[in-house]
Design a protein around this motif. Structure first.
Motif, PDB file in Angstrom:
ATOM      1  N   CYS A   1       9.463  -2.577  -0.924  1.00  0.00           N
ATOM      2  CA  CYS A   1       8.084  -2.203  -0.626  1.00  0.00           C
ATOM      3  C   CYS A   1       7.118  -3.307  -1.063  1.00  0.00           C
ATOM      4  CB  CYS A   1       7.724  -0.894  -1.317  1.00  0.00           C
ATOM      5  SG  CYS A   1       6.053  -0.303  -0.897  1.00  0.00           S
ATOM      6  N   THR A   2       6.134  -3.606  -0.214  1.00  0.00           N
ATOM      7  CA  THR A   2       5.195  -4.700  -0.498  1.00  0.00           C
ATOM      8  C   THR A   2       4.004  -4.264  -1.354  1.00  0.00           C
ATOM      9  OG1 THR A   2       4.056  -4.239   1.595  1.00  0.00           O
ATOM     10  CG2 THR A   2       5.797  -5.912   1.623  1.00  0.00           C
TER      11      THR A   2
ATOM     12  N   CYS B   1       5.749   1.745   3.039  1.00  0.00           N
ATOM     13  CA  CYS B   1       7.126   1.333   3.366  1.00  0.00           C
ATOM     14  C   CYS B   1       7.936   2.430   4.047  1.00  0.00           C
ATOM     15  CB  CYS B   1       7.853   0.850   2.113  1.00  0.00           C
ATOM     16  SG  CYS B   1       8.193   2.149   0.889  1.00  0.00           S
TER      17      CYS B   1
ATOM     18  N   ARG C   1      11.551  -7.571  -4.589  1.00  0.00           N
ATOM     19  CA  ARG C   1      11.547  -7.012  -3.229  1.00  0.00           C
ATOM     20  C   ARG C   1      12.795  -7.441  -2.453  1.00  0.00           C
ATOM     21  NH1 ARG C   1       6.059  -8.532  -4.131  1.00  0.00           N
ATOM     22  NH2 ARG C   1       4.675  -6.707  -4.156  1.00  0.00           N
TER      23      ARG C   1
ATOM     24  N   GLU D   1      18.288  -2.370   0.408  1.00  0.00           N
ATOM     25  CA  GLU D   1      17.813  -1.311   1.287  1.00  0.00           C
ATOM     26  C   GLU D   1      18.912  -0.265   1.488  1.00  0.00           C
ATOM     27  OE1 GLU D   1      14.729  -0.798   2.858  1.00  0.00           O
ATOM     28  OE2 GLU D   1      14.178  -2.250   1.330  1.00  0.00           O
TER      29      GLU D   1
ATOM     30  N   CYS E   1       9.503   4.818  -3.075  1.00  0.00           N
ATOM     31  CA  CYS E   1       9.473   3.692  -2.143  1.00  0.00           C
ATOM     32  C   CYS E   1      10.859   3.101  -1.913  1.00  0.00           C
ATOM     33  CB  CYS E   1       8.584   2.559  -2.690  1.00  0.00           C
ATOM     34  SG  CYS E   1       6.893   3.006  -3.075  1.00  0.00           S
TER      35      CYS E   1
END
Length: 367
Positions: free
Chosen positions: A44-45, A74, A21, A26, A40
């Motif tokens: 993303c969690t 997300c 993660r 990003e 995603c």
């Protein structure tokens, strides 16, 4: 592999970033899970899928064109418009100390990997970080010269230790000598983020001149034409038109704006300007054809010429060439790529249908 994905990091690097993660990625890539049909952000969690079930894309619109749905947790379409924290921190530092020189060693000391930074800037600005920094400093020097500052002061204030080095860099960047800068027409540019990927916006005092996706193949040729044919001096910066288009574009992608009001200035041939004027008249959520536009212009046999002028449009979305389709209903060509064209048409149709559905309810409330 998709040609648009050729600039992606190595697969093993993206797998690692996904599993850990890593927020540093990003905006660099998106993960699409074959087994769920969802795509995603890297950070993303949600529970991570098996790597063999994942494919990677550089842009959110590529995921959409392959049939993937955006993750509700997300929200990758929102994230596509946000620079990662480490980039925002660096941009803030540049803004605070614009004359600072950033070596690779200094970047590493700040916890920034130079290669990763280079890759992010190439994808989102169309140039490396150091090239962007150099152009930004020269743009500030250009502004100073236009406001009456001496060339000597502009050179030293922008970090150059020799006038000859400054003059060479200035002419290479702006295609004019510093002595002629005071009489030039500056064309300021900034990067805009959108759900369909980064765009470059350019505006002069009369209005918006360019709004293009950074990966548009013809972008380099268009920039050269603005410099060489129309005499523009291109530099990073902001003005009222750029701030307005940033705000209006955000409203457009949110489905809240149907008509752009930003001022336009569109250099081109008389015929091209006539075609572009007709493009602006195509209603939101509707389409036209090359033949229909040719007929309106009183030249029914000029469909091909209309198509060429349509392709030369430098202001995407605002001058809506995406609303022109083939006579058979096919999407035909689009400089930003057909997946983006399809996305824009779907966006407008959905927003239009939603507004029409809400009208009866609004009428009852008013009654």
């Amino acid at each position: 592999m998709n040609l648009q994905n050729a600039s992606l990091p190595p697969r093993n690097e993206m797998v690692r970033a996904m599993l850990e993660r890593d927020t540093a990625y990003e905006g660099v890539f998106f993960t699409a899970v074959k087994t769920t049909g969802i795509f995603c952000r890297p950070s993303c969690t949600a529970r991570k899928p098996k790597p063999e079930n994942v494919e990677f894309f550089a842009h959110a619109d590529e995921c959409l064109s392959e049939g993937y749905r955006a993750c509700l947790r997300c929200k990758p379409l929102d994230a596509a418009a946000i620079a990662p924290d480490w980039v925002q921190k660096l941009l803030g530092a540049v803004e605070a100390t614009p004359d600072r020189q950033w070596s690779d060693a200094q970047l590493l000391a700040e916890g920034i990997e130079p290669l990763k930074l280079r890759r992010w800037f190439k994808q989102h600005f169309g140039m490396t970080f150091h090239a962007w920094l150099r152009t930004r400093r020269l743009g500030m020097a250009l502004g100073g010269i236009r406001q009456g500052e001496s060339i000597d002061h502009a050179a030293f204030d922008s970090g150059y230790e020799s006038l000859s080095g400054f003059r060479d860099a200035f002419q290479k960047s702006f295609h004019i000598t510093p002595g002629k800068a005071a009489d030039s027409e500056p064309l300021l540019f900034t990067r805009l983020t959108t759900p369909l990927g980064p765009m470059i916006a350019m505006a002069e005092r009369r209005g918006l001149v360019m709004l293009e996706f950074l990966d548009r193949p013809a972008l380099t040729r268009e920039l050269e034409a603005l410099q060489n044919r129309y005499g523009y001096v291109i530099a990073p910066g902001h003005n009222a038109h750029l701030r307005q288009i940033e705000d209006e574009l955000a409203q457009y992608f949110a489905g809240k704006l149907c008509e752009f009001r930003v001022a336009l200035h569109l250099p081109g041939s008389e015929f091209s300007r006539q075609v572009w004027a007709e493009l602006v008249k195509i209603p939101y959520g509707q389409t036209s054809t090359y033949g229909a536009i040719a007929a309106i212009l009183g030249k029914p046999g000029a469909s091909r010429a209309v198509g060429l002028a349509n392709g030369h449009n430098r202001v995407s979305i605002v001058v809506p060439c995406h609303r022109v389709i083939g006579a058979d209903g096919s999407l035909t060509g689009y400089g930003g790529g057909q997946p983006r064209k399809a996305f824009l048409l779907r966006l407008e149709n959905a927003a239009l249908q939603l507004s029409q559905l809400s009208l009866p309810g609004m009428a009852r409330e008013e009654a």
